[in-house]
Design an enzyme around this catalytic site. Structure first.
Site, PDB file in Angstrom:
ATOM      1  CE  LYS A  82      -3.867   2.102   2.520  1.00  0.00           C
ATOM      2  NZ  LYS A  82      -4.848   1.769   3.661  1.00  0.00           N
ATOM      3  CB  SER A 133      -8.484   0.951   5.762  1.00  0.00           C
ATOM      4  OG  SER A 133      -9.139   2.274   5.908  1.00  0.00           O
ATOM      5  CB  SER A 142      -8.225   3.364   2.891  1.00  0.00           C
ATOM      6  OG  SER A 142      -7.401   3.083   3.808  1.00  0.00           O
TER       7      SER A 142
END
Lengths: 98, 522
Positions: B98, B197, B173
């Site tokens: 990420k 997330s 997210s």
């Protein structure tokens, strides 16, 4: 609670965010709606309850005061938008004395 | 089986047996990324196509693909293996990282214009642990800007699509990481979870995703959103792979003052012990109103499965759980408003010039942050401001204590808790983009464990129809929660459930399973 457009401008100033009139118009009802929802926490009787900031009761963590390798000045300055004489460069903050 | 559809442990076994080289595995993934992910496959670091090019049938999981360094790292692992060196269990297996974790040699943007083009001068501890273990990072994945969002639509660089249906969101997210694993673009990924997330996108993309106990995985090099909640964790196609990846990245780190200074739990020892005789609690408050009927049906079936394996299912109450979401949306924005003060146009990233320092700060932040980040900074600034602190931030932090106590009480009666991970299946791109509060409600089931700091994960539980397209079947996740530092219990329940469920992630989107072997210049 509902936030007025003036209050939105005040908060934006505290947050160092330049906002346009159009943004203020959008933000006032949005922030009011979100805060109105969040205010439900006030329904909970919690006067005697301690606040939690970390799931484990950690004490302040310190390390030994000894020399060790760190990133170089050049590596750290490489990501900065403006550099002058090996320093971060910013607009004048303190007015010149007249 | 295609190399891009294989689990990490199967890949690791093939690599160990020298049936395939890491370079071949990495090249197969790079080929598929070039063909299906909407990147410009040129140069050492491939970049995502500009957001203006949206609308194609690409997944758009990656913001940057570190093609050259991935191939080099794969070659190094292969050479060490040929030389007979002892290698770690996942050496040579590729992974997607990420874009909120720093890695030398690639930009870290956090999905924000604020950090566009910033090359971090150091590796996050998680990144360093992956390098040390020989795990090959394929690239950096898309995310909601500074991890604020539940759909990945808040990225400044365009959305990511759900491989099950490219017109739907992957969740967020960590949507890029979830979509990469679901779409055959990486067998493993790292995400971060502040209020859900990792778990919510895992549920919406039909993969496994775990939020470890807070403080288990170092936050050093993880660009902070809400420091008391942020935690990095694994995505994988099965539970054993997720456990193996968490085992690699967990452990005390002196460079993170909130890292828990004790031995991390052994996730392997009891993984396959089953749930016979375990007591598993169903959280009364995390079901009912707001949960789609299809989600509830899959959840009910999941409970039957756990019972059929010998677990005792009991209902438990977390009386303060309904206050979790309101508390979260005060605490997280408050911490964010403080953390994001560092983006001031001086030390990194964007600067918009102006005559005074304050005007320069304000103009830079106005230009660099997107609408959701601005909203949260404003909420947090207000909640922390004079006259409001006690009623908002302090009260929310007290409610947090009560929620943690609720969990502790519940774990006095049961070994683990379960709920649906998300109240909905994947929703359409743009459906909730104009209604911030509706978007926040996605986190209703995941936020309580975040506030308590306890471990929680999502495991695919089955498929349910989309309410707006009943013939479209989409993944539903089962959330499994366990007591503080008992990540081992969480994985044990998850592994047993996975065996019984037999769910194989096989997205049905047009590009998801299309075997793609388009040749890319190497």
């Amino acid at each position: 609670m509902s936030l007025s457009e003036d209050e939105v401008r005040h908060v934006a100033r505290l947050a160092r965010l330049a906002v346009t009139d159009a943004e203020v118009e959008t933000l006032a009802p949005q922030l009011s709606q979100i805060l109105g929802y969040a205010e439900q926490v006030g329904e909970v009787a919690a006067d005697e309850v301690p606040a939690t900031t970390h799931p484990f009761a950690l004490k302040d963590v310190t390390r030994k005061d000894e020399r060790r390798p760190s990133l170089s000045r050049d590596e750290l300055l490489a990501g900065a938008p403006q550099v002058e004489e090996d320093r971060f460069s910013v607009p004048r903050i303190v007015a010149e004395e007249g | 089986m295609e190399l891009t559809q294989t689990s990490a442990s199967d890949l690791a076994a093939k690599l160990a047996g020298r049936e395939v080289s890491s370079r071949e595995v990495v090249d197969a993934h790079l080929d598929r990324i070039a063909a299906t992910d909407g990147v410009v496959a040129e140069g050492d670091v491939w970049s995502a196509r500009p957001a203006a090019d949206e609308g194609g049938d690409d997944i758009r999981a990656y913001l940057a693909v570190t093609a050259t360094s991935a191939r080099q790292q794969a070659d190094e692992v292969d050479a060490r293996r040929v030389a007979g060196e002892e290698l770690g269990p996942l050496a040579g297996v590729p992974l997607a990282l990420k874009d909120v974790l720093t890695m030398r040699g690639a930009p870290t943007t956090c999905g924000s214009r604020m950090l566009e083009g910033w090359d971090p001068p150091y590796d996050a501890t998680v990144t360093a642990a992956l390098r040390e273990a020989g795990v090959v990072v394929l690239g950096k994945t898309n995310m909601d800007e500074f991890a604020m969002g539940s759909s990945t639509e808040n990225s400044a660089f365009g959305d990511t699509r759900n491989p099950w249906d490219l017109d739907r969101v992957p969740g967020g997210s960590s949507g890029g990481s979830a979509a990469a694993v679901a779409g055959g673009l990486a067998p493993l990924a790292i995400g971060t979870d502040t209020g859900g997330s990792i778990r919510q996108p895992a549920a919406l993309c039909g993969v496994v995703g775990a939020k470890p106990t807070y403080g288990t995985v170092s936050r050093y090099g993880l660009v902070a959103f809400a420091s008391s909640l942020d935690q990095a964790g694994p995505f994988a196609r099965d539970v054993a792979d997720a456990a193996a990846l968490q085992a690699l990245i967990q452990g005390h780190d002196p460079r993170d003052s909130t890292s828990v200074p004790r031995e991390a739990p052994d996730l392997q020892a009891t993984l396959r012990d089953g749930v016979q005789g375990m007591r598993i609690g169903v959280v009364r408050e995390l079901q009912g109103e707001g949960y789609e009927p299809g989600v509830e049906a899959v959840f009910a079936q999941a409970l039957d499965r756990l019972a059929s394996m010998g677990a005792e299912i009991v209902e438990v109450s977390l009386p303060h759980a309904p206050y979790g979401l309101p508390a979260y949306y005060l605490i997280a924005p408050s911490e964010a408003s403080s953390n994001l003060a560092r983006f001031d146009g001086v030390r990194y990233g964007l600067r918009v010039d102006a005559p005074t320092a304050e005007e320069m700060n304000a103009a830079t932040r106005a230009a660099g942050f997107g609408p959701e980040v601005k909203r949260r900074i404003m909420i947090g600034t207000h909640a922390l401001s004079s006259g409001y602190f006690d009623a908002y931030y302090l009260q929310a932090s007290k409610v947090r204590t009560l929620i943690a106590r609720d969990f502790a009480d519940a774990y006095g009666q049961v070994d683990a808790l379960v709920s649906p991970t998300s109240p909905t299946v994947a929703f359409g791109l743009g459906d909730k983009a104009d209604d911030p509060l509706a978007m926040y409600l996605n986190d209703v089931a995941t936020v309580p464990a975040s506030l308590a700091g306890t471990p929680a994960m999502s495991v695919p539980a089955g498929l349910a129809p989309a309410p707006d397209a009943p013939d479209r079947q989409l993944p539903v996740g089962l959330q499994i929660m366990a007591p503080l530092s008992r990540d081992d219990v969480m994985y044990r329940v998850a592994w047993a459930f996975e065996q019984e469920t037999g769910f194989v992630p096989s997205p049905t989107g047009p590009r998801a399973l299309a075997a793609t072997t388009q040749e890319v210049a190497r």
